[in-house]
Design a protein around this motif. Structure first.
Motif, PDB file in Angstrom:
ATOM      1  N   ILE A  50       9.166   5.534  -3.366  1.00  0.00           N
ATOM      2  CA  ILE A  50       8.583   4.469  -4.171  1.00  0.00           C
ATOM      3  C   ILE A  50       8.327   5.021  -5.558  1.00  0.00           C
ATOM      4  O   ILE A  50       7.676   6.058  -5.714  1.00  0.00           O
ATOM      5  CB  ILE A  50       7.274   3.959  -3.544  1.00  0.00           C
ATOM      6  N   THR A  56       1.711  -2.573  -6.665  1.00  0.00           N
ATOM      7  CA  THR A  56       2.914  -2.851  -5.874  1.00  0.00           C
ATOM      8  C   THR A  56       3.335  -1.624  -5.084  1.00  0.00           C
ATOM      9  O   THR A  56       3.612  -1.699  -3.879  1.00  0.00           O
ATOM     10  CB  THR A  56       4.062  -3.318  -6.784  1.00  0.00           C
ATOM     11  N   GLY A  57       3.400  -0.461  -5.759  1.00  0.00           N
ATOM     12  CA  GLY A  57       3.824   0.746  -5.071  1.00  0.00           C
ATOM     13  C   GLY A  57       2.885   1.156  -3.957  1.00  0.00           C
ATOM     14  O   GLY A  57       3.314   1.570  -2.872  1.00  0.00           O
ATOM     15  N   TRP A  59       0.635  -0.819  -2.259  1.00  0.00           N
ATOM     16  CA  TRP A  59       0.723  -1.764  -1.138  1.00  0.00           C
ATOM     17  C   TRP A  59       1.991  -1.489  -0.323  1.00  0.00           C
ATOM     18  O   TRP A  59       1.974  -1.515   0.915  1.00  0.00           O
ATOM     19  CB  TRP A  59       0.762  -3.204  -1.641  1.00  0.00           C
ATOM     20  N   ALA A  60       3.106  -1.235  -1.018  1.00  0.00           N
ATOM     21  CA  ALA A  60       4.363  -0.978  -0.316  1.00  0.00           C
ATOM     22  C   ALA A  60       4.258   0.271   0.538  1.00  0.00           C
ATOM     23  O   ALA A  60       4.753   0.297   1.683  1.00  0.00           O
ATOM     24  CB  ALA A  60       5.508  -0.854  -1.319  1.00  0.00           C
ATOM     25  N   LEU A 252      12.271   1.946  -3.628  1.00  0.00           N
ATOM     26  CA  LEU A 252      11.627   0.740  -4.148  1.00  0.00           C
ATOM     27  C   LEU A 252      11.121   1.034  -5.550  1.00  0.00           C
ATOM     28  O   LEU A 252      10.373   1.993  -5.767  1.00  0.00           O
ATOM     29  CB  LEU A 252      10.464   0.313  -3.253  1.00  0.00           C
ATOM     30  N   ALA A 254       8.800   0.007  -8.578  1.00  0.00           N
ATOM     31  CA  ALA A 254       7.568  -0.746  -8.839  1.00  0.00           C
ATOM     32  C   ALA A 254       6.991  -0.261 -10.166  1.00  0.00           C
ATOM     33  O   ALA A 254       5.864   0.213 -10.238  1.00  0.00           O
ATOM     34  CB  ALA A 254       6.573  -0.544  -7.696  1.00  0.00           C
ATOM     35  N   THR A 401       0.783  -8.751  -6.130  1.00  0.00           N
ATOM     36  CA  THR A 401       1.468  -7.484  -5.913  1.00  0.00           C
ATOM     37  C   THR A 401       1.601  -7.154  -4.434  1.00  0.00           C
ATOM     38  O   THR A 401       2.585  -6.525  -4.032  1.00  0.00           O
ATOM     39  CB  THR A 401       0.732  -6.332  -6.615  1.00  0.00           C
ATOM     40  N   ARG A 402       0.642  -7.556  -3.628  1.00  0.00           N
ATOM     41  CA  ARG A 402       0.774  -7.306  -2.185  1.00  0.00           C
ATOM     42  C   ARG A 402       1.957  -8.084  -1.632  1.00  0.00           C
ATOM     43  O   ARG A 402       2.752  -7.567  -0.839  1.00  0.00           O
ATOM     44  CB  ARG A 402      -0.513  -7.690  -1.455  1.00  0.00           C
ATOM     45  N   ALA A 405       5.173  -6.405  -2.857  1.00  0.00           N
ATOM     46  CA  ALA A 405       5.480  -5.201  -2.091  1.00  0.00           C
ATOM     47  C   ALA A 405       6.079  -5.551  -0.732  1.00  0.00           C
ATOM     48  O   ALA A 405       7.051  -4.929  -0.280  1.00  0.00           O
ATOM     49  CB  ALA A 405       4.202  -4.380  -1.911  1.00  0.00           C
ATOM     50  N   ARG A 406       5.493  -6.557  -0.094  1.00  0.00           N
ATOM     51  CA  ARG A 406       5.975  -6.954   1.226  1.00  0.00           C
ATOM     52  C   ARG A 406       7.420  -7.463   1.159  1.00  0.00           C
ATOM     53  O   ARG A 406       8.271  -7.101   1.973  1.00  0.00           O
ATOM     54  CB  ARG A 406       5.055  -8.043   1.774  1.00  0.00           C
TER      55      ARG A 406
END
Length: 475
Positions: A50, A56-57, A59-60, A252, A254, A401-402, A405-406
């Protein structure tokens, strides 16, 4: 400046109010000191890399480990975790995934019932995650309060409220007396209080809590580790950094408003600087003069709008109005301090709350927002699905952002969900033109937004053209 703001330039007193303020985010200053996570040294492998240590990062990273605890996850952050937009925003947690109902209906009318339901599910998921991981982000579900400052805003309030009610929101329209009973300002002509899926929180505490939880889950965190390049390596991707390389099966991105590792994203994201002031804690008498017993997050109704809220210790955070774009879209700490904007913010603060004359500001800062033309997060994949990204939140991303991330994880894992089937996820925003045309378009749009505020919200020919093209620019 449009009504109701003063037409005279800010005074020496307005500047003196923030002259001694720290040029750092109050939210990050309000956290205890901690040791930094070590920079990457040498080469390593991972199942998932990530890039970006913001909301975002983080949560991911947490959700990737929850999906599969055996998955090896590495997170790279160029600075300190939360140093970007995630530690610099106003802390408004609003469920909307589309930057409000009006914007969503203009762009995704058929999908809005699903998007509103997914937004509220995501908001509930945030609360569940906070409880599960024991994160005290000082979340207060106070709703959001729109302050109406112009007669045409008051005229539109009932219609806007009915639209929100049609989507299940608990909304109250306030006349001038009721609004000033909530929060007292001589500028307020009314208000709209939406109590559904909205509140305020401490973004620094949220970042810190997500980081701590990611460490507990086994995520490998590396701060002071900028990603310099992204290259294909067989069935994996190499993420190159100054100290080494991460070879990961999936990556990912972010990175918000910072320069992306995928060149194509530069066409879709414009870094726009936003600026914020925070006062010293109000005394009991000062707080009583304003009211604000229900502690709502507030935004006013113009195109050039302010946002404001109380902190846990009764400071007022006051930001917005100017959106500063610099030619070429540079991002860096040298742009975090911008006196013309702070002077205007200070002037407007005391015009809104004249009863607080003499209050000093303890913090002032700026930060880049990852603006896109549809005003909401967009998604995509690259390198045969080995890379995914979620970016373009446009300033309403604390809760979204959650969700971003999902969705990003689902795209990487090839998991089809209700969200990934939506046009909202599958379609890109309209790209911005290249420089030097981009700067000209941004300047013309900003002038158009200011003119609309001066003319009872009526959008001129240029803004109407942009509306037809699906091209926007947030004020």
């Amino acid at each position: 400046m449009p009504r109701p703001w003063p037409t005279d330039p800010p005074t020496a007193a307005h500047r003196a109010a923030y002259a001694g303020a720290a040029t750092t985010s109050f939210w990050l200053d309000d956290l205890p000191e901690r040791a930094g996570d070590p920079p990457l040294s040498g080469s390593t492998t991972a199942d998932l890399c990530i890039v970006g240590g913001g909301f975002t990062g983080l949560w991911a990273a947490l959700h990737a480990k929850a999906d599969d605890p055996s998955r090896d996850v590495v997170l790279l952050e160029a600075d300190r975790i939360g140093a970007g937009a995630s530690g610099r925003n106003g802390g408004f947690a609003v469920a909307s995934l589309t930057h409000g109902l009006g914007n969503g209906l203009a762009r995704f009318p058929a999908e809005m019932p699903a998007l509103e339901r997914l937004a509220l599910e995501n908001f509930a998921g945030i609360k569940d995650d906070l409880a599960r991981h024991g994160i005290d982000a000082q979340l207060e579900e106070t709703g959001e309060l729109l302050a109406l400052l112009e007669p045409h805003e008051v005229e539109a309030a009932q219609q806007d409220a009915e639209l929100a009610r049609a989507f299940g929101h608990d909304v109250e329209v306030l006349d001038a007396v009721a609004m000033r009973a909530e929060v007292d300002s001589p500028l307020f002509l009314g208000g709209v209080w939406d109590r559904t899926g909205a509140g305020v929180l401490h973004p620094g505490r949220l970042v810190a809590g997500l980081r701590d939880s990611a460490l507990v889950a086994g995520v490998r965190l590396h701060e002071r580790t900028p990603a310099l390049g992204l290259e294909r390596a067989g069935d994996a991707m190499d993420v190159r950094t100054p100290g080494g390389t991460v070879r990961a099966r999936r990556t990912l991105l972010a990175t918000s408003a910072y320069p992306p590792l995928l060149a194509r994203l530069r066409h879709f994201v414009v870094p726009v600087y936003d600026y914020v002031l925070v006062t010293e804690p109000l005394s009991a008498e000062q707080k009583a003069s304003v009211g604000w017993r229900n502690r709502q997050g507030i935004g006013d109704g113009g195109n050039q709008f302010h946002y404001y809220r109380l902190t846990a210790d009764d400071r007022i955070l006051w930001g917005g109005y100017d959106a500063v774009y610099r030619r070429g879209g540079p991002v860096g700490p040298q742009y975090d301090d911008h006196d013309p904007t702070f002077a205007a913010l200070s002037q407007h603060f005391f015009a809104t709350f004249p009863q607080l004359e003499g209050v000093r500001f303890t913090h002032r800062w700026g930060g880049a927002i990852d603006t896109c033309s549809r005003f909401s997060v967009f998604f995509g994949t690259a390198h045969g699905g080995r890379v995914a990204y979620a970016t373009g939140y446009t300033g309403l991303g604390v809760a979204a952002t959650r969700f971003g991330a999902r969705v990003g994880l689902d795209l990487l894992d090839g998991r089809e969900t209700e969200a990934t089937r939506l046009r909202y996820v599958r379609r890109k925003p309209v790209p911005f033109p290249p420089e030097p045309l981009r700067s000209a378009v941004v300047a013309l749009t900003q002038r158009g937004l200011a003119a609309a505020d001066r003319h009872e919200g009526r959008r001129g020919p240029w803004l109407r053209l942009l509306d037809r093209l699906g091209l926007g620019f947030d004020s």
